[in-house]
Design a protein around this motif. Structure first.
Motif, mmCIF file in Angstrom:
data_model
loop_
_atom_site.group_PDB
_atom_site.id
_atom_site.type_symbol
_atom_site.label_atom_id
_atom_site.label_comp_id
_atom_site.label_asym_id
_atom_site.label_seq_id
_atom_site.Cartn_x
_atom_site.Cartn_y
_atom_site.Cartn_z
ATOM 1 N N MET A 139 0.849 -1.194 0.000
ATOM 2 C CA MET A 139 0.000 0.000 0.000
ATOM 3 C C MET A 139 0.884 1.244 0.000
ATOM 4 N N ILE A 140 0.630 2.175 -0.932
ATOM 5 C CA ILE A 140 1.384 3.417 -1.003
ATOM 6 C C ILE A 140 0.839 4.389 0.045
ATOM 7 N N LYS A 141 1.752 4.964 0.829
ATOM 8 C CA LYS A 141 1.319 5.921 1.838
ATOM 9 C C LYS A 141 2.406 6.955 2.065
ATOM 10 N N GLN A 142 2.003 8.135 2.484
ATOM 11 C CA GLN A 142 2.923 9.207 2.842
ATOM 12 C C GLN A 142 3.074 9.180 4.350
ATOM 13 N N THR A 143 4.291 8.965 4.840
ATOM 14 C CA THR A 143 4.472 8.827 6.272
ATOM 15 C C THR A 143 5.885 9.199 6.691
ATOM 16 N N GLU A 144 6.060 9.422 7.974
ATOM 17 C CA GLU A 144 7.385 9.712 8.527
ATOM 18 C C GLU A 144 8.251 8.455 8.490
ATOM 19 N N GLY A 145 9.544 8.630 8.283
ATOM 20 C CA GLY A 145 10.455 7.488 8.226
ATOM 21 C C GLY A 145 10.391 6.614 9.459
ATOM 22 N N SER A 146 10.324 7.227 10.632
ATOM 23 C CA SER A 146 10.252 6.455 11.879
ATOM 24 C C SER A 146 8.978 5.625 11.934
ATOM 25 N N GLN A 147 7.863 6.203 11.513
ATOM 26 C CA GLN A 147 6.593 5.467 11.527
ATOM 27 C C GLN A 147 6.620 4.324 10.526
ATOM 28 N N ALA A 148 7.250 4.547 9.378
ATOM 29 C CA ALA A 148 7.379 3.482 8.381
ATOM 30 C C ALA A 148 8.165 2.310 8.943
ATOM 31 N N VAL A 149 9.255 2.610 9.654
ATOM 32 C CA VAL A 149 10.055 1.550 10.266
ATOM 33 C C VAL A 149 9.260 0.843 11.356
ATOM 34 N N ALA A 150 8.537 1.602 12.172
ATOM 35 C CA ALA A 150 7.733 0.995 13.235
ATOM 36 C C ALA A 150 6.701 0.020 12.649
ATOM 37 N N GLU A 151 6.038 0.418 11.574
ATOM 38 C CA GLU A 151 5.040 -0.462 10.965
ATOM 39 C C GLU A 151 5.696 -1.687 10.340
ATOM 40 N N ALA A 152 6.864 -1.501 9.728
ATOM 41 C CA ALA A 152 7.572 -2.637 9.132
ATOM 42 C C ALA A 152 8.015 -3.628 10.199
ATOM 43 N N VAL A 153 8.539 -3.119 11.308
ATOM 44 C CA VAL A 153 8.941 -3.999 12.409
ATOM 45 C C VAL A 153 7.737 -4.750 12.955
ATOM 46 N N ALA A 154 6.614 -4.059 13.105
ATOM 47 C CA ALA A 154 5.406 -4.714 13.618
ATOM 48 C C ALA A 154 4.959 -5.842 12.694
ATOM 49 N N LEU A 155 5.105 -5.647 11.376
ATOM 50 C CA LEU A 155 4.724 -6.697 10.429
ATOM 51 C C LEU A 155 5.605 -7.940 10.574
ATOM 52 N N CYS A 156 6.779 -7.776 11.174
ATOM 53 C CA CYS A 156 7.679 -8.912 11.403
ATOM 54 C C CYS A 156 7.320 -9.696 12.661
ATOM 55 N N ARG A 157 6.299 -9.275 13.371
ATOM 56 C CA ARG A 157 5.768 -9.963 14.547
ATOM 57 C C ARG A 157 6.806 -10.174 15.647
ATOM 58 N N PRO A 158 7.478 -9.098 16.125
ATOM 59 C CA PRO A 158 8.359 -9.271 17.283
ATOM 60 C C PRO A 158 7.545 -9.629 18.517
ATOM 61 N N GLU A 159 8.139 -10.432 19.371
ATOM 62 C CA GLU A 159 7.456 -10.858 20.598
ATOM 63 C C GLU A 159 7.892 -10.059 21.815
ATOM 64 N N VAL A 160 9.081 -9.441 21.726
ATOM 65 C CA VAL A 160 9.564 -8.562 22.795
ATOM 66 C C VAL A 160 10.185 -7.334 22.153
ATOM 67 N N ILE A 161 9.784 -6.159 22.622
ATOM 68 C CA ILE A 161 10.376 -4.896 22.212
ATOM 69 C C ILE A 161 10.796 -4.172 23.476
ATOM 70 N N CYS A 162 12.059 -3.783 23.543
ATOM 71 C CA CYS A 162 12.549 -3.066 24.718
ATOM 72 C C CYS A 162 13.370 -1.879 24.239
ATOM 73 N N ALA A 163 13.149 -0.728 24.816
ATOM 74 C CA ALA A 163 13.872 0.451 24.344
ATOM 75 C C ALA A 163 13.859 1.551 25.392
ATOM 76 N N TYR A 164 14.876 2.381 25.324
ATOM 77 C CA TYR A 164 14.947 3.598 26.124
ATOM 78 C C TYR A 164 14.992 4.762 25.133
ATOM 79 N N PRO A 165 14.163 5.763 25.304
ATOM 80 C CA PRO A 165 14.058 6.798 24.271
ATOM 81 C C PRO A 165 15.298 7.689 24.197
ATOM 82 N N ILE A 166 15.792 7.885 22.989
ATOM 83 C CA ILE A 166 16.841 8.858 22.723
ATOM 84 C C ILE A 166 16.669 9.326 21.279
ATOM 85 N N SER A 167 16.641 10.633 21.087
ATOM 86 C CA SER A 167 16.509 11.169 19.730
ATOM 87 C C SER A 167 17.733 10.773 18.911
ATOM 88 N N PRO A 168 17.518 10.450 17.626
ATOM 89 C CA PRO A 168 16.288 10.571 16.836
ATOM 90 C C PRO A 168 15.560 9.254 16.595
#
Length: 423
Positions: A1-30
């Protein structure tokens, strides 16, 4: 599906499609928007089953990733800059244990001085840590590389960094082609770990190893990276067949077939370089670009083959080894052993400084004429540099460098001749 989106959101959706079972992170820009996006998907129940863990530091993020991957869960995290450095001990443990963790590194400068903008010093600092490093040229490629990264990591039982330029890609809105869940499921099989902590079959992972076997363990890590050089382009070909897009692989050439000068680069600057090369081609200059998409393992044979017939090579890089020069250049020169070409290193874009077509045209025209210095810092302000060198020569208590330079820039001060550096 073609969509206009932020690079970070595109990566987040792609990772979600890979079905990770654990996601752990500490926020740091960017990279923060990536894990915020994934956290929202988990909270909404759109990514399930998946446990999203808010941790107290980047070191904790990688430690959790190690534990969850060893327990048999598909695991993802993201970081940048000082965050990557804070988790370094655990980063080495993840590769040493052969755990297939996927991590996004949103490339950002390492301080001091503090700078939150794009620079490759973070991932380059970990080039020898045992992780595979893939570099994205665009948001579409960043999206595609994450899907490939999970497959590569799990087949090889090795961790993979997907590096994308901070802010330039992570915060840019572009059009991307987002696959659907069925497409990704068909491409990426369920995770089957080579090693797993299972109470029903107790094993030790991470045992003490002395000199009787440590060298062999390290060699096997090297051997697996070498094996990945074969598997990376195969997975890229499989991805192209499944999704209809060319993404990933070891290297990608642009107008290099008859090029007498080839520019070598990584990441988003490749797009600017291609437009610059088109301008020079219109002027009759035979020049091309070689994009290194896989930096570790370094694709020595592919780089050598691409550069074998050119007269000169210009390596453009967004990081450098202080006291030596280019980092990527060193590897490229190893690939060019016994190939008689003239080589130049251009350091550019440090701390997010714009890399413009005008500046690239100027420096590449010098290179084509063989009038470029071996090591060049693109658009470096020599007036400000020389003024500070003169200040240090004149007084012992010369003060902090960064604050002095900012003061000089603000005052419009020009240099004296004392302590003048050669451009």
């Amino acid at each position: 599906m073609i969509k206009q989106t932020e690079g970070s959101q595109a990566v987040a959706e792609a990772v979600a499609l890979c079905r990770p079972e654990v996601i752990c992170a500490y926020p740091i820009s960017p990279q923060t928007h990536i894990v915020e996006g994934l956290g929202a998907l988990v909270k909404a129940g759109d990514l399930a089953p998946c446990e999203f863990l808010n941790v107290e530091s980047e070191f904790a993020a990688m430690s959790v990733a190690i534990g969850s991957s060893a327990a048999g869960a598909r695991t993802y995290t993201a970081t940048a800059s000082q965050g990557l450095l804070f988790m370094v001990e655990a980063v080495y443990n993840a590769s040493g244990l052969g755990l297939p963790i996927v991590m996004t590194v949103a490339n950002r400068a390492i301080g001091a001085p503090i700078n939150i903008l794009n620079h490759h010093s973070d991932s380059m600092s970990q080039r020898d840590c045992g992780w595979i490093q893939l570099f994205a040229e665009s948001n579409q490629e960043a999206l595609d590389l994450h899907i490939q990264a999970f497959k590569l990591a799990e087949e090889m039982s090795m961790p993979v960094m997907v590096c994308m330029d901070g802010f330039i890609l992570t915060h840019a809105y572009e059009q991307v082609d987002m696959p659907d869940q069925a497409q990704v499921d068909a491409f990426l099989p369920p995770y089957e770990p080579r090693q797993v902590l299972d109470p029903a079959e107790p094993v030790s992972i991470g045992a003490m190893v002395g000199p009787e076997a440590f060298m062999e363990v390290r060699y096997l890590a090297h051997a697996k990276q070498t094996m990945a050089l074969d598997r990376i382009p195969e997975i890229a070909a499989e991805f192209k067949e499944a999704f209809g897009r060319d993404a990933g692989g070891l290297v990608r050439g642009y107008r290099i077939e008859d090029a007498e000068t080839i520019v070598v680069a990584l990441g988003s600057v490749v797009g600017t370089l291609e437009e610059t090369i088109d301008t020079m081609r219109a002027e009759g200059v035979k020049i091309g670009v070689l994009s290194i998409r896989c930096f570790r393992p370094f694709p020595m044979a592919a780089v050598r083959a691409a550069l074998a017939r050119t007269a000169r090579v210009v390596v453009l890089e967004k990081s450098f080894a202080v006291g030596l020069g280019g980092i990527v250049s060193t590897d490229v020169r190893l690939a060019m052993v016994r190939i008689h070409v003239r080589g130049y290193t251009v350091v550019a874009g440090l701390g997010g400084r714009p890399i413009t077509q005008d500046s690239l045209l100027r420096v590449l025209r010098l290179a084509v004429a063989d009038e470029l210095k071996n090591l060049t810092f693109l658009d470096l302000d020599w007036d400000i540099v020389n003024r500070h060198l003169a200040r240090e020569a004149a007084t012992r208590r010369s003060g902090p460098i960064a604050e002095n330079l900012l003061r000089d820039i603000g005052s419009g001060a020009r240099p004296t001749t004392a302590g003048k550096a050669q451009p």
